[in-house]
Design an enzyme around this catalytic site. Structure first.
Site, PDB file in Angstrom:
ATOM      1  N   ASN A 173       0.879  -1.167   0.000  1.00 55.45           N
ATOM      2  CA  ASN A 173       0.000   0.000   0.000  1.00 55.45           C
ATOM      3  C   ASN A 173       0.917   1.218   0.000  1.00 55.45           C
ATOM      4  O   ASN A 173       1.447   1.595   1.043  1.00 55.45           O
ATOM      5  CB  ASN A 173      -0.895  -0.028   1.250  1.00 55.45           C
ATOM      6  CG  ASN A 173      -1.687   1.262   1.413  1.00 55.45           C
ATOM      7  OD1 ASN A 173      -1.775   2.070   0.486  1.00 55.45           O
ATOM      8  ND2 ASN A 173      -2.255   1.460   2.596  1.00 55.45           N
ATOM      9  N   LYS A 214       0.314   4.248  -0.372  1.00 59.05           N
ATOM     10  CA  LYS A 214      -0.265   5.499   0.150  1.00 59.05           C
ATOM     11  C   LYS A 214       0.084   6.649  -0.799  1.00 59.05           C
ATOM     12  O   LYS A 214       0.206   6.430  -2.000  1.00 59.05           O
ATOM     13  CB  LYS A 214       0.185   5.743   1.597  1.00 59.05           C
ATOM     14  CG  LYS A 214      -0.066   4.506   2.470  1.00 59.05           C
ATOM     15  CD  LYS A 214       0.056   4.759   3.935  1.00 59.05           C
ATOM     16  CE  LYS A 214      -0.199   3.459   4.681  1.00 59.05           C
ATOM     17  NZ  LYS A 214      -0.214   3.602   6.142  1.00 59.05           N
ATOM     18  N   HIS A 274      -9.643   1.644   4.381  1.00 62.62           N
ATOM     19  CA  HIS A 274      -8.399   1.807   5.132  1.00 62.62           C
ATOM     20  C   HIS A 274      -8.642   2.765   6.295  1.00 62.62           C
ATOM     21  O   HIS A 274      -9.412   3.712   6.176  1.00 62.62           O
ATOM     22  CB  HIS A 274      -7.290   2.346   4.210  1.00 62.62           C
ATOM     23  CG  HIS A 274      -5.952   2.310   4.880  1.00 62.62           C
ATOM     24  ND1 HIS A 274      -5.551   3.292   5.762  1.00 62.62           N
ATOM     25  CD2 HIS A 274      -4.948   1.401   4.842  1.00 62.62           C
ATOM     26  CE1 HIS A 274      -4.339   2.971   6.218  1.00 62.62           C
ATOM     27  NE2 HIS A 274      -3.956   1.838   5.674  1.00 62.62           N
ATOM     28  N   GLU A 312      -7.019   5.122   7.456  1.00 64.64           N
ATOM     29  CA  GLU A 312      -6.770   6.546   7.158  1.00 64.64           C
ATOM     30  C   GLU A 312      -7.974   7.166   6.466  1.00 64.64           C
ATOM     31  O   GLU A 312      -8.297   8.336   6.663  1.00 64.64           O
ATOM     32  CB  GLU A 312      -5.483   6.682   6.324  1.00 64.64           C
ATOM     33  CG  GLU A 312      -4.245   6.445   7.189  1.00 64.64           C
ATOM     34  CD  GLU A 312      -3.031   5.901   6.466  1.00 64.64           C
ATOM     35  OE1 GLU A 312      -2.967   5.980   5.224  1.00 64.64           O
ATOM     36  OE2 GLU A 312      -2.142   5.362   7.159  1.00 64.64           O
ATOM     37  N   GLU A 343      -5.980  -4.555  10.343  1.00 63.09           N
ATOM     38  CA  GLU A 343      -4.954  -3.544  10.582  1.00 63.09           C
ATOM     39  C   GLU A 343      -5.263  -2.774  11.859  1.00 63.09           C
ATOM     40  O   GLU A 343      -6.050  -1.825  11.837  1.00 63.09           O
ATOM     41  CB  GLU A 343      -4.899  -2.557   9.405  1.00 63.09           C
ATOM     42  CG  GLU A 343      -4.532  -3.197   8.084  1.00 63.09           C
ATOM     43  CD  GLU A 343      -3.878  -2.194   7.144  1.00 63.09           C
ATOM     44  OE1 GLU A 343      -2.806  -2.505   6.627  1.00 63.09           O
ATOM     45  OE2 GLU A 343      -4.437  -1.095   6.949  1.00 63.09           O
ATOM     46  N   GLY A 367       2.053   2.491  10.716  1.00 64.82           N
ATOM     47  CA  GLY A 367       3.018   3.573  10.562  1.00 64.82           C
ATOM     48  C   GLY A 367       3.692   3.985  11.862  1.00 64.82           C
ATOM     49  O   GLY A 367       4.365   5.006  11.924  1.00 64.82           O
ATOM     50  N   SER A 386       2.914  -1.966  10.434  1.00 64.05           N
ATOM     51  CA  SER A 386       4.350  -2.077  10.716  1.00 64.05           C
ATOM     52  C   SER A 386       4.900  -3.480  10.487  1.00 64.05           C
ATOM     53  O   SER A 386       5.800  -3.930  11.190  1.00 64.05           O
ATOM     54  CB  SER A 386       4.661  -1.598  12.144  1.00 64.05           C
ATOM     55  OG  SER A 386       4.290  -0.248  12.308  1.00 64.05           O
TER      56      SER A 386
HETATM   57  P1  PGA Z   1       2.505   0.401   7.665  1.00 64.95           P
HETATM   58  O1  PGA Z   1       1.071   0.648   6.965  1.00 64.95           O
HETATM   59  O2  PGA Z   1       3.023  -0.917   7.147  1.00 64.95           O
HETATM   60  O3  PGA Z   1       3.344   1.564   7.254  1.00 64.95           O
HETATM   61  O4  PGA Z   1       2.262   0.355   9.142  1.00 64.95           O
HETATM   62  C1  PGA Z   1       0.204  -0.415   6.724  1.00 64.95           C
HETATM   63  C2  PGA Z   1      -1.076   0.114   6.120  1.00 64.95           C
HETATM   64  O5  PGA Z   1      -1.499   1.223   6.493  1.00 64.95           O
HETATM   65  O6  PGA Z   1      -1.688  -0.543   5.255  1.00 64.95           O
END
Ligand code: PGA
Length: 248
Positions: free
Chosen positions: A9, A11, A94, A96, A166, A172, A211
């Site tokens: 992903n 982003k 997601h 976010e 998630e 993140g 992460s």
């Molecule tokens: P990350 O993000 O691996 O940077 O924690 C995962 C995601 O948001 O899909």
């Protein structure tokens, strides 16, 4: 036997030049990967990714879509537009998008339905915030997020979808759920689906995201109900992403 799916992903990261280098690096190392692999990229780069990855073992997709099929919806992108660029996947819900853009469970379910109506495989993201985990309502939150989709599209729709668990507090942050923590929620999701349809539950690919990196992928992907990863930061580095793919 479920196949593992490792999806990047990206982003809101990348540029034409950076994507070219990243994809070349990933393609060069794919020989040793047995898991299914995909990258979910920003809309403007779909044409570049399609040109680069057509004929390769890597699938691609987007990170969001409109719930509408077409019309006067300035700034939106429809499922059929994604199909025009041969997307296989699209991420929906997601955290976010839920947190920053106020996407409700119902809207996420509409986007999931729109994706499937066009023949795309939605990657449905679910997960609790830190407050929710500390309040011991992780299962209730994940169940509510799953139920919105099941109510709209039926449990059988999950045969054409991927779920990504998630935990928001792990995204993140560098803080990963322990394999036991993640496995417990993955098992809960599968058991919940199994109550409705045992065959769909056994076939359902449930990714972990938050992460995940080369250093923890083997242990996470070794859990019985963790069927892959949705990878943010670590998907922007070819060697790191490949190491996760090889763990799958
Ligand atoms: P990350 O993000 O691996 O940077 O924690 C995962 C995601 O948001 O899909």
């Amino acid at each position: 036997m479920r196949r593992k799916l490792v999806a990047g992903n990206w982003k809101m990261h990348g540029s034409l030049a950076e994507n070219e280098a990243l994809l070349s690096g990933i393609l060069a190392g794919m020989g040793s990967v047995t898991a299914d692999v995909a990258v979910c990229v920003p809309f403007p780069y779909l044409a570049q990714v399609q040109a680069k990855l057509t004929g390769s073992a890597i699938a691609w997709g987007a990170q969001n879509l409109s719930q509408q099929a077409k019309g006067a919806f300035t700034g939106e992108v429809s499922a059929n537009m994604l199909k025009d660029f041969a997307c296989a996947y699209v991420i929906v819900g997601h955290s976010e998008r839920r947190a920053i853009y106020g996407e409700s469970d119902e809207l996420v379910a509409e986007k999931y339905a729109a994706a499937q109506a066009a023949g795309l495989t939605p990657i449905l993201c679910v997960g609790e915030t830190l407050n929710e985990r500390e309040g011991c309502i992780t299962e209730a939150v994940v169940a509510r997020q799953m139920d919105a989709v099941i109510a709209k599209c039926g449990v059988s729709s999950l045969a054409r979808a991927v779920v990504a668990y998630e935990p928001v507090w792990a995204i993140g942050t560098g803080v990963t759920a322990t394999p036991d923590q993640a496995q417990a929620v993955h098992a809960f999701i599968r058991a919940k689906v199994r109550e409705l349809d045992a065959v769909v539950a056994e076939g359902l690919v449930i990714q972990y995201g938050g992460s995940m990196k080369a250093g923890n992928a083997v242990e996470l992907l070794g859990q019985p109900d963790i069927d892959g990863g949705l990878i943010g930061g670590a998907a922007l580095n070819a060697e790191e992403f490949l190491a996760i793919c090889r763990a799958g």
